[in-house]
Design a protein around this motif. Sequence first.
Motif, PDB file in Angstrom:
ATOM      1  N   THR A  55     -10.552  -3.112  -7.010  1.00  0.00           N
ATOM      2  CA  THR A  55     -11.548  -3.971  -6.361  1.00  0.00           C
ATOM      3  C   THR A  55     -11.091  -4.300  -4.943  1.00  0.00           C
ATOM      4  O   THR A  55      -9.887  -4.347  -4.661  1.00  0.00           O
ATOM      5  CB  THR A  55     -11.782  -5.281  -7.145  1.00  0.00           C
ATOM      6  N   THR A  56     -12.024  -4.516  -4.080  1.00  0.00           N
ATOM      7  CA  THR A  56     -11.712  -4.787  -2.676  1.00  0.00           C
ATOM      8  C   THR A  56     -10.829  -6.007  -2.523  1.00  0.00           C
ATOM      9  O   THR A  56      -9.827  -5.974  -1.812  1.00  0.00           O
ATOM     10  CB  THR A  56     -13.023  -4.972  -1.869  1.00  0.00           C
ATOM     11  N   TRP A  57     -11.188  -7.098  -3.190  1.00  0.00           N
ATOM     12  CA  TRP A  57     -10.395  -8.327  -3.071  1.00  0.00           C
ATOM     13  C   TRP A  57      -8.967  -8.119  -3.556  1.00  0.00           C
ATOM     14  O   TRP A  57      -8.010  -8.524  -2.909  1.00  0.00           O
ATOM     15  CB  TRP A  57     -11.037  -9.471  -3.871  1.00  0.00           C
ATOM     16  N   VAL A  61      -6.049  -8.639  -0.942  1.00  0.00           N
ATOM     17  CA  VAL A  61      -5.317  -9.907  -1.003  1.00  0.00           C
ATOM     18  C   VAL A  61      -4.726 -10.162  -2.384  1.00  0.00           C
ATOM     19  O   VAL A  61      -3.592 -10.609  -2.521  1.00  0.00           O
ATOM     20  CB  VAL A  61      -6.256 -11.088  -0.637  1.00  0.00           C
ATOM     21  N   GLY A  62      -5.492  -9.878  -3.412  1.00  0.00           N
ATOM     22  CA  GLY A  62      -5.131 -10.255  -4.774  1.00  0.00           C
ATOM     23  C   GLY A  62      -3.817  -9.702  -5.280  1.00  0.00           C
ATOM     24  O   GLY A  62      -3.046 -10.404  -5.924  1.00  0.00           O
ATOM     25  N   ARG A  63      -3.544  -8.434  -4.984  1.00  0.00           N
ATOM     26  CA  ARG A  63      -2.288  -7.832  -5.455  1.00  0.00           C
ATOM     27  C   ARG A  63      -1.091  -8.557  -4.844  1.00  0.00           C
ATOM     28  O   ARG A  63      -0.131  -8.881  -5.544  1.00  0.00           O
ATOM     29  CB  ARG A  63      -2.239  -6.340  -5.129  1.00  0.00           C
TER      30      ARG A  63
END
Length: 120
Positions: A55-57, A61-63
């Motif tokens: 996913t883009t997020w 950023v999320g990872r």
Amino acid sequence: MKTILWVAAGGACGAVLRYCVQALASGAGFPWGTLFVNLAGCLAIGLVIGAFAGTTWFEGVGRALLVAGVLGAFTTFSAFSMDTVILVEEGRIISAGAYVVGSVVGCLLAAGLGYRVAVA
């Protein structure tokens, strides 16, 4: 630089979370808190990567925030476990086995060596 700030913010949260969970789950005579943290962290990294990878997020950023930051500070055992799962999923069974044995045996030896050096 932005990514480093996400890792740092997540790491602060993960470290505090680890402290709190270990305090709540600690028991006399056995490291229940550490065991619980490692099991919970392994479950969490599998859930997070399984749910959000691609996913883009997550890739933006999320990872950094959740995997390297929160879960990295909460338990590095989760990263070790996920790396092993990925090697197995890729069919690299010998590599996975070597990684597990090398990590467990190597880390036990390194911890023992460090301890012996420190108390000598």
